[in-house]
Scaffold this active site. Sequence first.
Site, PDB file in Angstrom:
ATOM      1  N   ASP A  97     -21.252  28.238 -40.442  1.00 20.47           N
ATOM      2  CA  ASP A  97     -21.191  29.703 -40.480  1.00 20.47           C
ATOM      3  C   ASP A  97     -20.422  30.243 -41.683  1.00 20.47           C
ATOM      4  O   ASP A  97     -19.876  31.348 -41.645  1.00 20.47           O
ATOM      5  CB  ASP A  97     -20.534  30.197 -39.191  1.00 20.47           C
ATOM      6  CG  ASP A  97     -19.268  29.420 -38.852  1.00 20.47           C
ATOM      7  OD1 ASP A  97     -18.663  28.869 -39.786  1.00 20.47           O
ATOM      8  OD2 ASP A  97     -18.879  29.367 -37.673  1.00 20.47           O
ATOM      9  N   HIS A 210      -5.832  28.727 -41.037  1.00 15.01           N
ATOM     10  CA  HIS A 210      -6.448  29.305 -42.241  1.00 15.01           C
ATOM     11  C   HIS A 210      -7.359  30.493 -41.983  1.00 15.01           C
ATOM     12  O   HIS A 210      -7.884  31.084 -42.912  1.00 15.01           O
ATOM     13  CB  HIS A 210      -7.277  28.239 -42.956  1.00 15.01           C
ATOM     14  CG  HIS A 210      -8.562  27.919 -42.234  1.00 15.01           C
ATOM     15  ND1 HIS A 210      -8.605  27.053 -41.181  1.00 15.01           N
ATOM     16  CD2 HIS A 210      -9.817  28.377 -42.394  1.00 15.01           C
ATOM     17  CE1 HIS A 210      -9.839  26.989 -40.723  1.00 15.01           C
ATOM     18  NE2 HIS A 210     -10.605  27.797 -41.434  1.00 15.01           N
ATOM     19  N   ARG A 212      -9.260  33.966 -41.525  1.00  9.93           N
ATOM     20  CA  ARG A 212      -9.045  35.290 -42.104  1.00  9.93           C
ATOM     21  C   ARG A 212      -8.441  36.266 -41.106  1.00  9.93           C
ATOM     22  O   ARG A 212      -7.585  37.081 -41.458  1.00  9.93           O
ATOM     23  CB  ARG A 212     -10.377  35.881 -42.597  1.00  9.93           C
ATOM     24  CG  ARG A 212     -10.671  35.517 -44.011  1.00  9.93           C
ATOM     25  CD  ARG A 212     -12.079  35.875 -44.429  1.00  9.93           C
ATOM     26  NE  ARG A 212     -12.441  35.021 -45.543  1.00  9.93           N
ATOM     27  CZ  ARG A 212     -12.334  35.359 -46.820  1.00  9.93           C
ATOM     28  NH1 ARG A 212     -11.927  36.551 -47.154  1.00  9.93           N
ATOM     29  NH2 ARG A 212     -12.643  34.511 -47.769  1.00  9.93           N
ATOM     30  N   HIS A 244      -3.303  25.001 -46.036  1.00 12.12           N
ATOM     31  CA  HIS A 244      -4.577  25.364 -46.679  1.00 12.12           C
ATOM     32  C   HIS A 244      -4.278  26.062 -48.005  1.00 12.12           C
ATOM     33  O   HIS A 244      -3.354  26.879 -48.083  1.00 12.12           O
ATOM     34  CB  HIS A 244      -5.345  26.288 -45.728  1.00 12.12           C
ATOM     35  CG  HIS A 244      -6.787  26.493 -46.077  1.00 12.12           C
ATOM     36  ND1 HIS A 244      -7.187  27.270 -47.139  1.00 12.12           N
ATOM     37  CD2 HIS A 244      -7.930  26.038 -45.504  1.00 12.12           C
ATOM     38  CE1 HIS A 244      -8.515  27.284 -47.198  1.00 12.12           C
ATOM     39  NE2 HIS A 244      -8.991  26.539 -46.214  1.00 12.12           N
TER      40      HIS A 244
HETATM   41  C1  UD1 Z   1     -13.768  29.144 -45.678  1.00 12.88           C
HETATM   42  C2  UD1 Z   1     -14.821  29.638 -44.660  1.00 12.88           C
HETATM   43  C3  UD1 Z   1     -14.349  29.348 -43.236  1.00 12.88           C
HETATM   44  C4  UD1 Z   1     -13.979  27.895 -43.069  1.00 12.88           C
HETATM   45  C5  UD1 Z   1     -12.962  27.512 -44.130  1.00 12.88           C
HETATM   46  C6  UD1 Z   1     -12.659  26.040 -44.024  1.00 12.88           C
HETATM   47  C7  UD1 Z   1     -16.148  31.615 -45.230  1.00 12.88           C
HETATM   48  C8  UD1 Z   1     -16.257  33.085 -45.144  1.00 12.88           C
HETATM   49  N1  UD1 Z   1     -15.006  31.071 -44.778  1.00 12.88           N
HETATM   50  O1  UD1 Z   1     -12.601  29.919 -45.516  1.00 12.88           O
HETATM   51  O2  UD1 Z   1     -15.402  29.665 -42.324  1.00 12.88           O
HETATM   52  O3  UD1 Z   1     -13.421  27.720 -41.788  1.00 12.88           O
HETATM   53  O4  UD1 Z   1     -13.509  27.783 -45.433  1.00 12.88           O
HETATM   54  O5  UD1 Z   1     -11.475  25.704 -44.664  1.00 12.88           O
HETATM   55  O6  UD1 Z   1     -17.053  30.982 -45.708  1.00 12.88           O
HETATM   56  N2  UD1 Z   1      -8.961  27.454 -52.248  1.00 12.88           N
HETATM   57  C9  UD1 Z   1      -8.492  26.597 -53.232  1.00 12.88           C
HETATM   58  N3  UD1 Z   1      -9.018  25.316 -53.273  1.00 12.88           N
HETATM   59  C10 UD1 Z   1      -9.949  24.880 -52.412  1.00 12.88           C
HETATM   60  C11 UD1 Z   1     -10.388  25.746 -51.396  1.00 12.88           C
HETATM   61  C12 UD1 Z   1      -9.894  27.042 -51.339  1.00 12.88           C
HETATM   62  O7  UD1 Z   1      -7.653  26.939 -54.028  1.00 12.88           O
HETATM   63  O8  UD1 Z   1     -10.385  23.717 -52.520  1.00 12.88           O
HETATM   64  C13 UD1 Z   1      -8.426  28.841 -52.189  1.00 12.88           C
HETATM   65  C14 UD1 Z   1      -9.015  29.727 -53.313  1.00 12.88           C
HETATM   66  O9  UD1 Z   1      -8.029  30.623 -53.749  1.00 12.88           O
HETATM   67  C15 UD1 Z   1     -10.131  30.467 -52.567  1.00 12.88           C
HETATM   68  C16 UD1 Z   1      -9.458  30.673 -51.222  1.00 12.88           C
HETATM   69  O10 UD1 Z   1      -8.772  29.450 -50.953  1.00 12.88           O
HETATM   70  O11 UD1 Z   1     -10.505  31.673 -53.197  1.00 12.88           O
HETATM   71  C17 UD1 Z   1     -10.355  31.046 -50.084  1.00 12.88           C
HETATM   72  O12 UD1 Z   1     -11.493  30.185 -49.995  1.00 12.88           O
HETATM   73  P1  UD1 Z   1     -12.773  30.672 -49.120  1.00 12.88           P
HETATM   74  O13 UD1 Z   1     -13.753  29.570 -49.079  1.00 12.88           O
HETATM   75  O14 UD1 Z   1     -13.246  31.994 -49.613  1.00 12.88           O
HETATM   76  O15 UD1 Z   1     -12.157  30.947 -47.692  1.00 12.88           O
HETATM   77  P2  UD1 Z   1     -11.482  30.008 -46.644  1.00 12.88           P
HETATM   78  O16 UD1 Z   1     -10.376  30.769 -46.046  1.00 12.88           O
HETATM   79  O17 UD1 Z   1     -11.195  28.681 -47.219  1.00 12.88           O
HETATM   80  N1  UDP Z   2      -8.961  18.515 -42.412  1.00 11.60           N
HETATM   81  C1  UDP Z   2      -8.726  17.700 -43.519  1.00 11.60           C
HETATM   82  N2  UDP Z   2      -7.515  17.787 -44.165  1.00 11.60           N
HETATM   83  C2  UDP Z   2      -6.555  18.661 -43.771  1.00 11.60           C
HETATM   84  C3  UDP Z   2      -6.812  19.519 -42.666  1.00 11.60           C
HETATM   85  C4  UDP Z   2      -8.041  19.429 -42.019  1.00 11.60           C
HETATM   86  O1  UDP Z   2      -9.570  16.893 -43.888  1.00 11.60           O
HETATM   87  O2  UDP Z   2      -5.460  18.685 -44.399  1.00 11.60           O
HETATM   88  C5  UDP Z   2     -10.284  18.413 -41.741  1.00 11.60           C
HETATM   89  C6  UDP Z   2     -10.272  18.289 -40.236  1.00 11.60           C
HETATM   90  O3  UDP Z   2     -10.250  16.940 -39.841  1.00 11.60           O
HETATM   91  C7  UDP Z   2     -11.563  18.981 -39.812  1.00 11.60           C
HETATM   92  C8  UDP Z   2     -11.844  19.940 -40.946  1.00 11.60           C
HETATM   93  O4  UDP Z   2     -10.951  19.614 -42.010  1.00 11.60           O
HETATM   94  O5  UDP Z   2     -12.657  18.082 -39.753  1.00 11.60           O
HETATM   95  C9  UDP Z   2     -11.643  21.336 -40.498  1.00 11.60           C
HETATM   96  O6  UDP Z   2     -11.729  22.176 -41.585  1.00 11.60           O
HETATM   97  P1  UDP Z   2     -11.082  23.609 -41.594  1.00 11.60           P
HETATM   98  O7  UDP Z   2      -9.996  23.679 -40.589  1.00 11.60           O
HETATM   99  O8  UDP Z   2     -10.754  23.892 -43.025  1.00 11.60           O
HETATM  100  O9  UDP Z   2     -12.307  24.537 -41.217  1.00 11.60           O
HETATM  101  P2  UDP Z   2     -13.008  24.920 -39.824  1.00 11.60           P
HETATM  102  O10 UDP Z   2     -13.288  23.689 -39.060  1.00 11.60           O
HETATM  103  O11 UDP Z   2     -12.079  25.848 -39.113  1.00 11.60           O
HETATM  104  O12 UDP Z   2     -14.231  25.639 -40.267  1.00 11.60           O
END
Ligand code: UD1
Ligand code: UDP
Length: 378
Positions: A97, A210, A212, A244
């Site tokens: 999603d 993490h 929103r 995160h």
């Molecule tokens: C996203 C997904 C969420 C998922 C989560 C998993 C959407 C709307 N949200 O949220 O559903 O649960 O990923 O973790 O798609 N960033 C880094 N390095 C990375 C990753 C992220 O620096 O490798 C930082 C960046 O500043 C980036 C911010 O995190 O802009 C947010 O990343 P984004 O993918 O937009 O949202 P998440 O909160 O990670």
């Molecule tokens: N996870 C990881 N490293 C971490 C924290 C979580 O590999 O430091 C893994 C965890 O095992 C799970 C996945 O990340 O499989 C969950 O991702 P996240 O919580 O970012 O997103 P969500 O599942 O809420 O979409």
Amino acid sequence: MLNILVVIGTRPEAIKLSPIVLELQKHSDKIYVEICITAQHRSLLDDVLINFNITSDYDLDLMSDNQTLEEISSKSLTGISSILKQRSFDWILVQGDTSTALSASLSGFYNRVKVGHIEAGLRTYNKWEPYPEEINRQLISKIADLHFAPTLNAKNNLSLEGVEEETIIVTGNTVVDSLAIASDSQPSKHIQNILDTNHPNKKIIAITAHRRENFGKPLTMICEAIKKLANKYHNECHFIYPVHPNPNVQGTAYNLLNNISNISLIEPLDYFDFIHLLKQSFLIITDSGGIQEEAPSLQIPVFILRNNTERTEGIQNKVGLILGTDKENIITEVSKVIDSESEYHQYIQASNPYGDGQASTRIVNKLLSYPYSEFVES
Ligand code: UD1
Ligand code: UDP
């Protein structure tokens, strides 16, 4: 030859799609598979692909610091569409999603490529929780041609929304397939050091957050509750919190929880290391979706930092508890399981309602047997 494009944007998509990619690659006589990463996440995503030894064919490299939903969605839509215009695919596979998953589905639809939705049918029916994921997945369900529902509950949600029965397949969640691979890996020196040095003889409590909808006050209350618990159980517990990289999370966590001796704020762990951390943990406190599905396989109670969950099976089976984000409630409920063995043991269940480790095989078999003659190109 069946041509399949797998699109991956974030860490959880990489974790849950990797076992499918490995399974698709086993059928190279019948299936040609390519992988597109939007890199909505960068380091988090790259770490997972390294774990599973998967390389991408297209890397859109889209991530920017503190990106907006509009930025990531529009850039993904344009980038994925340009790949679909260059090369002909029968299927585009999307997971979950995220913004990437929704954009990839829309690209598939615009370019008349069939869409397979992995982890279809999860619902809270609350537009704002999780935000924007609840609406993303409902929209993907409108577009998808095949719906791979992880559980019967998820299938029932889709059926009640009018999705055609023959397009829904209950598969189990592929995260259970991934977990089996991760569990078999050797702990790296990095995770071994973290486990050895910080907390000899203490109960480990793993934390992640993490979402929103938790930014701001809810995350502040969560951190204040953890601080209070760390102080209360100074001699018994050590809290390990891989933070995160989202700046909205980093700021709050490091402001409120830095320099407390029994709290380790650490960089995100790669997936295999994280599973090794979970295996050593007494309790997991999280707002993550995927971790709710992993915890039962590892027989670790999972306490959920959200007001509701689409993973209701874990609550029904009592492998988890919804904590919400109220500071006092978090302290009360976590204290109960630290103080009382019987309270703790009620959350330890032998089976995982989310899957049996065979989901990827079921998904690939369905793709191979799909009645292709039905598809009419206009
Ligand atoms: C996203 C997904 C969420 C998922 C989560 C998993 C959407 C709307 N949200 O949220 O559903 O649960 O990923 O973790 O798609 N960033 C880094 N390095 C990375 C990753 C992220 O620096 O490798 C930082 C960046 O500043 C980036 C911010 O995190 O802009 C947010 O990343 P984004 O993918 O937009 O949202 P998440 O909160 O990670
Ligand atoms: N996870 C990881 N490293 C971490 C924290 C979580 O590999 O430091 C893994 C965890 O095992 C799970 C996945 O990340 O499989 C969950 O991702 P996240 O919580 O970012 O997103 P969500 O599942 O809420 O979409």
